[in-house]
Every structure is written in C-alpha cells, then in structure tokens.
Motif scaffolding. Structure first.
Motif, short mmCIF file in Angstrom:
data_model
loop_
_atom_site.label_atom_id
_atom_site.label_comp_id
_atom_site.label_asym_id
_atom_site.label_seq_id
_atom_site.Cartn_x
_atom_site.Cartn_y
_atom_site.Cartn_z
N PRO A 22 9.33 74.85 75.12
CA PRO A 22 8.66 76.20 74.69
C PRO A 22 9.41 77.32 75.38
CG PRO A 22 6.95 74.60 75.72
CD PRO A 22 8.15 74.20 75.80
N LEU A 23 9.14 78.55 74.78
CA LEU A 23 9.47 79.80 75.35
C LEU A 23 8.12 80.63 74.96
CD1 LEU A 23 11.98 81.60 76.08
CD2 LEU A 23 12.16 82.32 73.76
N GLU A 42 11.45 74.75 80.80
CA GLU A 42 12.19 73.47 80.77
C GLU A 42 11.87 72.61 81.73
OE1 GLU A 42 15.36 71.49 79.32
OE2 GLU A 42 14.50 73.22 78.56
N ASN A 43 10.52 73.11 82.56
CA ASN A 43 10.06 72.25 83.34
C ASN A 43 8.95 71.12 82.55
OD1 ASN A 43 8.61 74.64 82.98
ND2 ASN A 43 6.81 73.84 84.38
N PHE A 44 8.80 71.43 81.21
CA PHE A 44 8.13 70.48 80.43
C PHE A 44 9.10 69.50 79.67
CE2 PHE A 44 4.62 73.78 79.24
CZ PHE A 44 4.00 73.69 80.53
N GLN A 45 10.62 69.63 80.13
CA GLN A 45 11.29 68.51 79.43
C GLN A 45 11.04 67.21 80.23
OE1 GLN A 45 13.27 67.37 77.11
NE2 GLN A 45 14.42 69.36 77.18
N GLY A 156 23.68 73.75 77.43
CA GLY A 156 23.90 74.98 76.92
C GLY A 156 22.87 75.16 75.70
N THR A 157 22.44 73.79 75.23
CA THR A 157 21.44 73.84 74.05
C THR A 157 20.33 74.69 74.60
OG1 THR A 157 20.57 71.63 74.67
CG2 THR A 157 22.37 71.79 73.30
N ILE A 158 19.87 74.84 75.75
CA ILE A 158 18.96 75.77 76.03
C ILE A 158 19.13 77.11 75.50
CG2 ILE A 158 17.60 76.68 78.17
CD1 ILE A 158 18.18 74.25 79.62
N VAL A 298 13.44 89.74 78.76
CA VAL A 298 14.09 89.09 80.02
C VAL A 298 13.44 87.58 79.68
CG1 VAL A 298 13.94 88.88 82.60
CG2 VAL A 298 14.05 91.18 81.22
N VAL A 299 14.28 86.53 80.02
CA VAL A 299 13.87 85.32 79.77
C VAL A 299 14.26 84.54 80.91
CG1 VAL A 299 14.38 82.89 78.78
CG2 VAL A 299 13.91 85.35 77.33
N PRO A 300 13.28 84.33 81.95
CA PRO A 300 13.78 83.27 83.16
C PRO A 300 13.88 81.89 82.80
CG PRO A 300 11.91 84.98 83.59
CD PRO A 300 12.02 84.95 82.09
N ALA A 301 14.81 81.30 82.89
CA ALA A 301 14.83 79.86 82.42
C ALA A 301 14.26 79.20 83.77
CB ALA A 301 16.39 79.34 82.21
N LEU A 302 13.20 78.31 83.62
CA LEU A 302 12.58 77.58 84.81
C LEU A 302 12.76 76.17 84.48
CD1 LEU A 302 8.91 79.08 84.28
CD2 LEU A 302 10.67 80.07 85.42
N CYS A 303 13.96 75.79 85.17
CA CYS A 303 14.87 74.87 84.80
C CYS A 303 14.21 73.31 85.18
CB CYS A 303 16.16 74.91 85.53
SG CYS A 303 16.11 74.95 87.30
N GLY A 304 13.04 73.26 86.04
CA GLY A 304 12.47 71.92 86.33
C GLY A 304 11.19 71.91 87.20
N GLY A 305 10.38 71.06 87.08
CA GLY A 305 9.22 70.81 87.59
C GLY A 305 9.06 69.64 88.69
#
Length: 403
Positions: A22-23, A42-45, A156-158, A298-305
C-alpha cells in the motif's frame, strides 16, 4: 548501468512472489510537516521487507545449471529471508550466512522459509567473507544483497508502484545500506519523472554512502553502530555507488535518537510497526534533514518491519525519552518518617505518574542518615519534564536526571 527497462522486466517476475504494497496518505505526518505525506508500506511485504523483490528477480534469472548448483548469500536478516523464500518457491537449495548477533526473529524466519543458516562473524562483512568461501567450496551462485543489477532491478519495482499511484510525486525518501534499494527506485523514478527528487537517508553510525559522495570515491567504514541493523553496512556497493552518484539528488543522515522517535511516532500515530531501517526515511522528514516546499508530495519508503522484540522495547523506550514521555531521576532524602511521602506529594502535584521507585538506605555513596531514591516516571512532554524538575529543585531536592 542499470536501466529502467531492467526494472520493468523485473516487475512480472517479482509479482509471482512479492506483494504490491500500500501507499497510504498520512494525515498525522502531513499536518506535522506541511507536506503531503504518503507512506510506502513495504513493511507489509512478504517476509516483512522489500528484499524479497530483488531476491526473486535474481533467482528467477538463474540458468538451469545455476539453479541445480544452488545459491549462497550473506545477510543481516532481511535479504536472508528473501533469498530463502524465493529459492524455496522454485526448488533451489539455499545457504545463508548471517552475523552471529543477527536478530533472533530474522534467524528463525530464514530457517522457516527453507534455507540452511550458517552463523559467522560479528557483522555483514565477516558473514560475506564466509559466504564467498562457501561459494568457492561448493560451486554455488552468490546472490549479493545489493551490488547486483538483477537485485537492484527487483527493488526498483517499488518505484514503479509509487509512480502508478502518485505520478505527481515530488520527493521519495529511501534508506541506504549497501545501496541496492535506492539504486532501483531512483532508476524507476527518474526515468518517468526526472524532476522528482530521490533522497537517500543513512544512519549517522553507518553513513558510508554519504561519506563516499563527499569524497568522490567509495569510503569503507571498519565499524558501524546503529539501531537500524538492516542498513548497518560499512561499504556501499561498486555498482550501486555509480547509480547513486548519477541519479540520487542528495544523501542525508539521521541519529539513532531521531530514528527511535520516528519509529515510536509510527507506532503511536499510524499503528504501523517498522524496524529501525524502516523508520529512517520518516526520521529524515520529521527532523528536517533536507529542504522541501510546503504542499510537496513526499513518499517515505518504509522498507521493512522485521524488528526483534527485545530491540523494539529498547527503541520505544528511547523514543519515549526523546519526546519527554519517560523520565528517570535520582535524589537523596533525609532518612526520616514522611520524607518519601513528601516527595511523592510533589510528584502528584505535578501530575507525574510513577512507574517504579527504588529506595535504598544502604548505599555507600550517601550519608548514614540519608536514603537514595530512584524514580521512573511517566511524563507528558519536554515542557512537563522541565516544569517538574524545576519544581523539585526549587523545593530543595537535588535531582539528577538518569534517563
């Protein structure tokens, strides 16, 4: 150099295993900063991190002979899980070397996804050395955590997903460890929206990319120290450095205290759990580590959880301290009946909630007729802390702030 065509080609392969994440618009952080803030969750990945994207793309491009030989990699945890799951899904044998002090949650998850785990060394670099030894000894294919164009393309698909939903994006904030994530995202973003800024964010204690850009050549750090273990890398990659230098607008750093504050804010306001590396982009936004215009998207990419629960406890407590929500003080009282009660009355008047009290009459550091008191308090912000401590001192208490 990595091309956007590589990222587009990776999209179909990645979709077989990874989720489209999600965004989400954040009212809280938009109001706080003046920007239009969308969190890329991206923590929901699957596996809890973006790493599954690059691992899936790399393993999907192996030849039949390479698949038969199996793969090996080194990782602090997230790439390990990505490789383990991606390899298991297509029947490729995987060995993962992790640092000896890798978070237990990531260690267990990697094994659950089907990889053989080897613990070696104190950090990523030591683990990578052992992984390369296994590569030579067993003839396996080494899947690099970041310095590989297929891995970079997968990450990069993100960027493509962000552009699909916010084609008007102005700033994308991306964590940097070895540089694979930001290389892929920057390649995707700049190809379709060159006027958008891609800003890398590193922890101050592991800022090799920022250091390398200042010097104009790759700088290797012998020691890294940060709560953001997912980006605790001492050296940016050779391939990634070239992409960062050409396509990333700026690289900034944030402190561990700022990371802890951002992580705590995400938990409390967005009900979103991230690891230290995942909080780094928001930390840069909340701490004004870079310049932006009011109203920009502004989009912060939250890369992991994938945060270890013991680490989470420590980081949340650090965040509460930084925001004035938790206070630990020490003072000395006369050892007389009612002295402790009078102190508690002052705390109550100031509406401070007591978590715990330690009352010690035997300490050698105080007079025979005195008692040392250590108190843990719940407070309501920096102003409350300042007023409470000031009132105590005005009433004659010598207060030492411990935390």
């Amino acid at each position: 150099m990595l091309d956007v065509a590589d990222v587009r080609a990776a999209r179909e392969r990645v979709a077989e295993t990874a989720r489209r994440t999600p965004l989400e618009y954040s009212h809280t952080f938009s109001e706080r900063t003046g920007a239009e803030v969308y969190l890329k969750l991206e923590n929901f990945q699957r596996t809890g991190s973006f790493k599954i994207r690059g691992a899936t793309n790399r393993i999907a491009t192996l030849s039949p002979a390479e698949q038969e030989a199996g793969v090996v990699t080194a990782s602090a945890g997230n790439h390990a899980q990505g490789v383990a799951l991606a390899a298991t899904r297509i029947g490729v044998d995987a060995t993962v070397v992790m640092p000896e002090h890798a978070p237990i949650s990531k260690l267990k998850a990697t094994r659950t996804y089907g990889a053989e785990v080897v613990l070696h060394g104190a950090d990523y670099e030591a683990a990578a050395e052992r992984a390369h030894e296994i590569e030579r000894e067993e003839g396996r294919v080494y899947v690099h955590a970041f310095d590989d164009e297929a891995v970079m393309a997968g990450q990069g698909t993100i960027g493509l997903e962000i552009l699909d939903e916010r084609p008007d994006v102005d700033v994308v904030l991306v964590p940097i460890g070895g540089g694979g994530l930001i290389s892929g995202i920057a390649t995707a973003i700049k190809a379709r929206r060159p006027e958008a800024r891609v800003i890398g964010v590193q922890a101050e204690g592991a800022a090799s990319a920022a250091d390398s850009l200042r010097k104009g050549s790759i700088s290797e750090w012998e020691h890294v120290d940060t709560i953001a273990d997912g980006i605790a890398v001492g050296r940016v990659g050779d391939l990634t450095f070239e992409v960062i230098r050409e396509r990333v607008d700026e690289v900034v750093t944030v402190s561990d205290s700022e990371i802890a504050t951002a992580l705590t804010a995400l938990l409390e306001r967005s009900k979103t759990l991230v690891e230290g590396a995942g909080a780094v982009p928001l930390a840069a936004l909340l701490s004004d580590a870079f310049e932006y215009e009011e109203g920009e998207t502004v989009v912060p990419a939250l890369c992991g959880g994938n945060i270890d629960l013991n680490t989470l406890t420590t980081v949340v407590m650090r965040g509460l301290v930084e925001t004035g929500r938790y206070l630990k003080i020490r003072t000395v009282l006369e050892d007389r009946p009612g002295a402790l009660r009078r102190l508690i009355d002052v705390l109550a008047e100031n509406r401070a909630n007591i978590y715990a009290i330690q009352h010690d009459r035997t300490s050698r550091d105080i007079a025979m007729n005195a008692a040392e008191v250590v108190i843990d308090l719940e407070t309501r912000g920096p102003g409350h802390v300042e007023g409470l401590v000031g009132d105590l001192r005005e009433r004659g208490y010598e207060v030492e702030i411990l935390v």
